[in-house]
Design a protein around this motif. Structure first.
Motif, mmCIF file in Angstrom:
data_model
loop_
_atom_site.group_PDB
_atom_site.id
_atom_site.type_symbol
_atom_site.label_atom_id
_atom_site.label_comp_id
_atom_site.label_asym_id
_atom_site.label_seq_id
_atom_site.Cartn_x
_atom_site.Cartn_y
_atom_site.Cartn_z
ATOM 1 N N ALA A 104 0.861 -1.185 0.000
ATOM 2 C CA ALA A 104 0.000 0.000 0.000
ATOM 3 C C ALA A 104 0.893 1.230 0.000
ATOM 4 O O ALA A 104 1.885 1.279 0.719
ATOM 5 N N GLY A 105 0.553 2.190 -0.810
ATOM 6 C CA GLY A 105 1.335 3.419 -0.873
ATOM 7 C C GLY A 105 0.449 4.641 -0.824
ATOM 8 O O GLY A 105 -0.652 4.653 -1.386
ATOM 9 N N SER B 161 4.955 3.916 2.155
ATOM 10 C CA SER B 161 4.415 2.644 1.673
ATOM 11 C C SER B 161 4.697 1.561 2.705
ATOM 12 O O SER B 161 5.655 1.666 3.470
ATOM 13 N N GLU B 162 3.841 0.547 2.708
ATOM 14 C CA GLU B 162 4.052 -0.574 3.614
ATOM 15 C C GLU B 162 3.334 -1.801 3.090
ATOM 16 O O GLU B 162 2.388 -1.707 2.311
ATOM 17 N N GLY B 163 3.816 -2.971 3.505
ATOM 18 C CA GLY B 163 3.212 -4.226 3.097
ATOM 19 C C GLY B 163 1.985 -4.536 3.935
ATOM 20 O O GLY B 163 1.809 -4.004 5.029
ATOM 21 N N PHE B 164 1.132 -5.395 3.403
ATOM 22 C CA PHE B 164 -0.060 -5.793 4.143
ATOM 23 C C PHE B 164 -0.453 -7.210 3.760
ATOM 24 O O PHE B 164 -0.068 -7.728 2.722
ATOM 25 N N PHE B 165 -1.226 -7.840 4.640
ATOM 26 C CA PHE B 165 -1.825 -9.150 4.409
ATOM 27 C C PHE B 165 -3.313 -8.914 4.208
ATOM 28 O O PHE B 165 -3.934 -8.172 4.969
ATOM 29 N N ARG B 166 -3.899 -9.521 3.169
ATOM 30 C CA ARG B 166 -5.326 -9.349 2.870
ATOM 31 C C ARG B 166 -6.019 -10.702 2.919
ATOM 32 O O ARG B 166 -5.511 -11.686 2.406
#
Length: 179
Positions: free
Chosen positions: A126-127, A132-137
């Motif tokens: 996500a930015g 920006s950073e990572g994510f788990f969906r």
């Protein structure tokens, strides 16, 4: 020290949820391994699935703790009647689509519990502006096919995005086509 404990508890909870989620998918997959989809789904087995989504969400911190709206585009490729791989692109806006907030791109794996009820999970980035950073969906939707050939569909659904600092819950309505 308290903050370190909270982060540790957060990741323990995420791992527990992920184990439960993937165990549920595996148990359903193993219990239905001899069951086949409808003739229409089999005929569409290798066809891509394209959707346009519109949704609303609520985040705790990443989006300043408020509501947001999003527009999304999904591309999924069926591997067989039960499994799909794909990409989800979401463009987030402040509530009511007034100001651009950020973009999310996720690679997902989807498993169809029934031919109308898939569950999915994956990882993405996500930015927004200069962050920006990572994510788990992970999420699910329920598909309502339109027409005898089941080429078009509408699917209400929900998903959860989890980062180190935030949990965002979104509800969406997808309009799609198999082609």
């Amino acid at each position: 020290m308290v903050q370190l404990k909270l982060v540790s508890d957060f990741w323990l909870g995420i791992r527990t949820l992920a184990i439960i989620f993937f165990s549920l998918i595996a148990s359903v997959a193993l219990s239905q391994e001899n069951q086949t989809g409808s003739e229409i789904i089999q005929a569409q087995e290798k066809m891509p699935l394209n959707t346009f989504t519109i949704g609303i969400g609520r985040a705790s911190e990443v989006f300043n703790g408020g509501s947001f709206s999003n527009i999304g585009f999904d591309y999924l490729r069926r591997l067989n009647p039960k499994w799909e791989l794909g990409l989800q692109l979401d463009i987030d806006w402040e509530k009511n689509f007034v100001q651009f907030e950020g973009v999310q791109l996720a690679a997902i794996v989807a498993f169809s519990i029934t031919n109308k009820w898939p569950v999915f999970s994956g990882f993405g980035i996500a930015g927004e502006e200069n962050h920006s950073e990572g994510f788990f969906r992970m999420g699910t939707e329920y598909t309502f096919f339109i027409g005898k050939k089941q080429m078009f569909f509408i699917a209400p659904g929900t998903f959860v995005d989890i980062t180190l600092n935030d949990v965002a819950i979104s509800a969406m309505l997808a309009v799609g086509i198999n082609w």
